[in-house]
Scaffold this motif. Structure first.
Motif: not given
Ligand SMILES: [Zn+2]
Length: 295
Positions: A173, A189, A191, A196
């Motif tokens: 990440h 991503c 996240c 990432c």
């Protein structure tokens, strides 16, 4: 100190068997290691239901059954995605398991009446490979998992480096370095961020490219991206060896083609960091979890 150790030995006999648990998105694996690191048993079960209570019962019973079959009380270690939030005690960043945001450590310790050690699954992988796997004897080890997701763990001198927030080694990440124009800014991503490394180096990402440009071109591109991503790790940590696990680790060409590419990206003209395939394969997670209790 010595007297205390003697006293605790009288209360409870020293545990020579170590039971490791690897909690994944679809299954739970357990293994029992004897004092020489040999496997007394290994098995896995799949979640039938993903609600917390059902998944927790399955986990508890799988551990109890394995301990019964091993025939001795075991020291227990658990490896899983994410981490235990030190402030709340809740599991965090383990989105694909039934245990995210739950007090799994507390519940399991109360269910099994003992302290249980938890660690990130990539850290367990790196520990297992550092102790008696492909990185045996190396002082600084970076373990990289290239699978459904991209994870990483750092082991120094036979011990996991957790970091201040428990996220040390989470290179998946961070952004892919030296993006080309057509790579920039990269896919969104899980996240929430763009570009990432996980979005370029996971198994699904690689397969998507293969479907567009064919296996050979996709792999060549993958190797260059992997060299870029590893070079950041090397610039910061400079590990003695990088061990690769996960589904993509089966591609032998990675170990031939990526090391020469490091010279292009690492801040040292003659980077020689060995990149090796994990020795224990899928079993590294459970083995490392058991090794959270050193002999
Ligand atoms: Zn991300």
């Amino acid at each position: 100190m010595r007297a205390q150790e003697g006293a605790s030995k009288r209360r409870a006999p020293a545990m020579t068997l170590r039971l490791g648990v690897d909690i994944g998105g679809t299954k739970i694996a357990v293994a029992v290691l004897d004092s020489s690191g040999g496997e007394r048993l290994r098995r896995r079960v799949f979640y039938e239901r993903r609600e917390y209570d059902a998944a927790f019962t399955l986990l508890l019973e799988t551990i109890q059954q394995a301990e019964n079959d091993a025939g001795e009380r075991c020291a227990i270690g658990v490896g899983m995605p994410g981490l235990i939030d030190p402030d709340t005690g809740l599991v965090e960043n383990a989105y694909n398991t039934p245990f995210n945001k739950r007090s799994l450590k507390r519940d399991l310790e109360s269910g099994l009446s003992r302290e249980i050690r938890f660690a990130n699954d990539a850290n367990c992988f790196a520990l297992s490979e550092a102790v008696d796997g492909a990185a045996r004897g190396a002082r600084v080890v970076f373990g990289a998992i290239l699978g459904t997701g991209v994870g990483g763990g750092i082991v120094v001198g036979g011990r996991i480096v957790e970091g201040r927030h428990g996220i040390a080694g989470e290179w998946g990440h961070t952004p892919l370095p030296w993006m080309t124009q057509d790579e920039y800014p990269g896919p969104r991503c899980n996240c929430g961020r763009l570009g990432c490394i996980e979005q370029f180096l996971s198994g699904p990402a690689k397969n998507q490219e293969r479907d567009v440009m064919g296996e050979d071109k996709a792999m060549a591109r993958y190797e260059d991206r992997l060299a870029r991503a590893f070079s950041t790790v090397i610039n910061i940590l400079d590990p003695d060896v990088i061990v690769v696990g996960g589904g993509l680790s089966k591609h032998e060409r990675l170990y031939v083609n990526v090391p020469p590419l490091l010279k292009r990206y690492v801040y040292w003209r003659n980077a020689t960091t060995p990149i090796v395939r994990a020795a224990h394969g899928d079993a590294s997670g459970v083995r490392g979890a058991a090794m959270l209790w050193p002999l």
